[in-house]
Design an enzyme around this catalytic site. Structure first.
Site, PDB file in Angstrom:
ATOM      1  N   SER A 172       0.411   4.108   0.365  1.00 10.38           N
ATOM      2  CA  SER A 172       1.526   3.238   0.726  1.00 10.38           C
ATOM      3  C   SER A 172       2.089   2.512  -0.492  1.00 10.38           C
ATOM      4  CB  SER A 172       1.076   2.200   1.765  1.00 10.38           C
ATOM      5  OG  SER A 172       0.599   2.845   2.925  1.00 10.38           O
ATOM      6  N   GLU A 207     -11.030  -6.012  -0.282  1.00 11.91           N
ATOM      7  CA  GLU A 207     -10.164  -6.580  -1.328  1.00 11.91           C
ATOM      8  C   GLU A 207     -10.890  -7.571  -2.210  1.00 11.91           C
ATOM      9  OE1 GLU A 207      -9.468  -6.544   1.930  1.00 11.91           O
ATOM     10  OE2 GLU A 207      -7.865  -5.057   2.072  1.00 11.91           O
ATOM     11  N   PHE A 256      -2.627  -9.234   1.825  1.00 13.63           N
ATOM     12  CA  PHE A 256      -4.071  -9.280   1.575  1.00 13.63           C
ATOM     13  C   PHE A 256      -4.383  -9.903   0.220  1.00 13.63           C
ATOM     14  CE2 PHE A 256      -3.711  -5.337   4.327  1.00 13.63           C
ATOM     15  CZ  PHE A 256      -3.860  -6.067   5.486  1.00 13.63           C
TER      16      PHE A 256
END
Lengths: 285, 312
Positions: free
Chosen positions: B37, B58, B83
């Site tokens: 993405s 993350e 995020f």
């Protein structure tokens, strides 16, 4: 091979005596710096004294005259609040003069409450927010491999710290990718800020959890240098994955009225308590 | 690419990483399972040994990037903007910004356009959060040309950088000779009735508004301000002193981002009339992004109306 990858003397009775003397002095020095500041995490600083002494005086390839030497081994104090114990070891090893331990927690001083790599020679990573050190250690180990440097990484975490979720993200990554030259040492002193770890949020079985994540685990007595030093040396020699050394320790170890007491997690000794503690430590020679 | 082409900045980001990776062997890329993405996946295809797939984790990814930076590598750690700001705030602050480590953070899918994913994936506060972190440079480039140049500028910058990239196609507004410089704004259109300050994918909308306003007899200066930290104070003060009427337009909350940064400069240096267009302190929602820009008062017509109102 650098001069710093020197051969250590055999771990015989004389060498163990030398290391024990260093630990005794480190406890005196760290207590003085905490008492001077009137603040500091006394209990956890005292539980890791043998661990950092073993690392900086036996196991790690470092050169205090060249704290930025690219091929040095790296150390991350993930439980950054225990900094006075690390500072005492770094000063003894020659990274900075021992007098500067009086700058601990003093405004404008070189020694922050939690390690600051930009302020203090010998600090490889700034830490303080728990749970972050292992991820950084993985990054260091992978970068060393990518750059063709023989860098070995040691990360020291607290047992309470293992409650942080990021630790397990990192453990999963290192186990799955078999990141080697990476040693996680857990200072298992069994006490966290508000109480005993087993009553707060138990980690048991810690070794079983890490093994399920692809790690090898060894347990040792974190205050017995004859047990601890070989455990660390064997751990870092493993070439096909990460190793965790679970060091059984006692919070506040070395002083009778501080040892194994929850209230000494973040309490500074009064001048009278400092004198009493030093007398105890010196009497233990 | 030529002016007017519709290109997604995220694609320019991925292409620039590959280009950068060819000339700089110290560049590494970390992904948290969104590389297809964000387009960081293009780097994996070119340099698999320098691409680190961290999985949906993350916090660990940003910590690993910090560790790599301590050994002199130039890590680009990339995930969705939501995020970056919400999930890994502590890691970015303490493991990256506090020790001034040269980690380049890519927040992709910034603002409203996320592929209709809705509130959970729309970052309206990432710029505000990143701007509040000491030592952090914060950039929201507009088109593909500028995004590419910003990637190179970020790599050359010694400290941590937050680079926001848009998901949707954005018209190219810069020619190949455009020079990007961190902290420098650009006047893309001259005018003296109102100053419109924009960045990210809102700059092309501001330019469209400027053209419409001209027909309405309102002369708008359009200032493109890709870096909100350090911010180009001189350009803001100049607009305040020569025009005195300013509109900010951002693909972000009006709190703490471009509008907030401009308001701070104006309040301290040169008070002027200010209208902030952007998300007005609410969460997002799913839907066609142009429809949402309209619903939230952030489309070209909204800019025109605000300019007419303030210029009157």
């Amino acid at each position: 091979m650098s001069a710093e990858a020197q051969t250590c003397p055999a771990l015989d009775a004389k060498e163990l005596d030398r290391l024990r003397g260093l630990c005794r002095q480190a406890r005196i020095d760290l207590l003085r710096s905490i008492a001077n500041a009137g603040a500091g995490h006394t209990g956890g600083a005292m539980s890791l004294v043998e661990i950092v002494t073993a690392l900086y005086f036996r196991v790690m390839r470092v050169d205090p005259a060249r704290p930025d030497w690219p091929e040095r081994d790296r150390f991350i104090l993930s439980k950054g609040h225990s900094s006075p114990g690390l500072y005492a070891a770094l000063a003894a090893r020659g990274y900075f003069p021992k007098e500067r331990l009086s700058e601990f927690d003093v405004a404008g001083g070189m020694l922050q409450g939690h390690p600051d790599m930009l302020k203090t020679p010998g600090i490889d990573m700034s830490t303080g927010s728990l749970g972050q050190g292992l991820s950084v250690g993985i990054g260091m180990a992978l970068a060393g491999r990518l750059k063709g440097l023989n860098v070995r990484v040691f990360v020291l975490a607290g047992d309470g710290e293992m409650q942080e979720g990021q630790v397990w993200e990192a453990a999963m990554y290192a186990g799955f990718h078999k990141v080697s030259r990476l040693v996680l040492i857990v200072d298992c002193n069994s006490i966290q800020l508000t109480g005993r770890t087993d009553e707060t949020l138990s980690l048991a079985p810690l070794a079983g959890k890490l093994e399920a994540f692809g790690w090898r685990c060894v347990e040792c007595d974190g205050h017995d240098l004859a047990d601890l030093v070989p455990a660390l040396e064997r751990a870092v020699a493993v070439e096909d994955g990460p190793v965790c050394v679970i060091a059984r320790t006692e919070k506040g170890h070395g002083v009778s009225f501080i040892a194994n007491r929850v209230e000494w997690h973040a309490k500074a000794p009064t001048p009278e308590q400092l004198a009493q503690a030093i007398a105890e430590l010196e009497g233990a020679k | 690419m030529k002016i007017g082409d519709m290109i997604a900045p995220r694609k320019a980001f991925g292409d620039a990483l590959v280009e950068l990776g060819r000339i700089n062997p110290g560049v590494v890329v970390l992904d948290a399972d969104v590389g297809t993405s964000t387009q960081s996946i293009l780097f994996r295809e070119a340099f698999p040994e320098r691409f680190f797939q961290c999985g949906i984790a993350e916090q660990n990814m940003f910590g690993m990037a910090a560790g790599m930076a301590t050994l002199g590598l130039t890590p680009f750690a990339s995930t969705f903007a939501c995020f970056v700001a919400r999930r890994a705030a502590d890691q970015i602050s303490i493991s990256i910004a506090y020790p001034k480590l040269g980690v380049k953070i890519n927040g992709s899918y910034g603002g409203i356009p996320t592929g209709k994913a809705g509130a959970t994936h729309q970052a309206f506060e990432d710029m505000a959060f990143m701007r509040a972190i000491p030592n952090m440079t914060v950039i929201a480039p507009s088109d593909a040309v500028e995004t590419r140049k910003a990637v190179f500028a970020a790599a050359a910058h010694p400290g941590p950088v937050y680079l926001r990239t848009a998901r949707c196609d954005v018209p190219v507004i810069f020619g190949p000779d455009y020079e990007f410089e961190i902290g420098r704004s650009r006047i893309l259109r001259e005018g003296d009735d109102v100053a419109i300050i924009a960045n990210d994918l809102m700059t092309p909308k501001a330019l469209d508004a400027g053209r419409i306003l001209e027909r309405e007899g309102v002369s708008a200066r359009v200032i493109h301000m890709p870096t909100i930290k350090p911010i180009d104070e001189a350009a803001i003060v100049g607009a305040a002193q020569t025009i005195g009427r300013i509109i900010t337009v951002e693909n972000h909350s009006v709190i703490g981002g471009l509008g907030g940064a401009v308001a701070e400069v104006l309040a301290e240096k040169s008070p002027a009339r200010l209208v902030r267009l952007g998300v007005r302190d609410h969460f997002g929602e799913s839907g066609d992004y142009e429809a949402l820009f309209t619903k939230y008062g952030m489309n070209v017509d909204s800019i025109v109306a605000a300019a007419m109102e303030i210029a009157r």
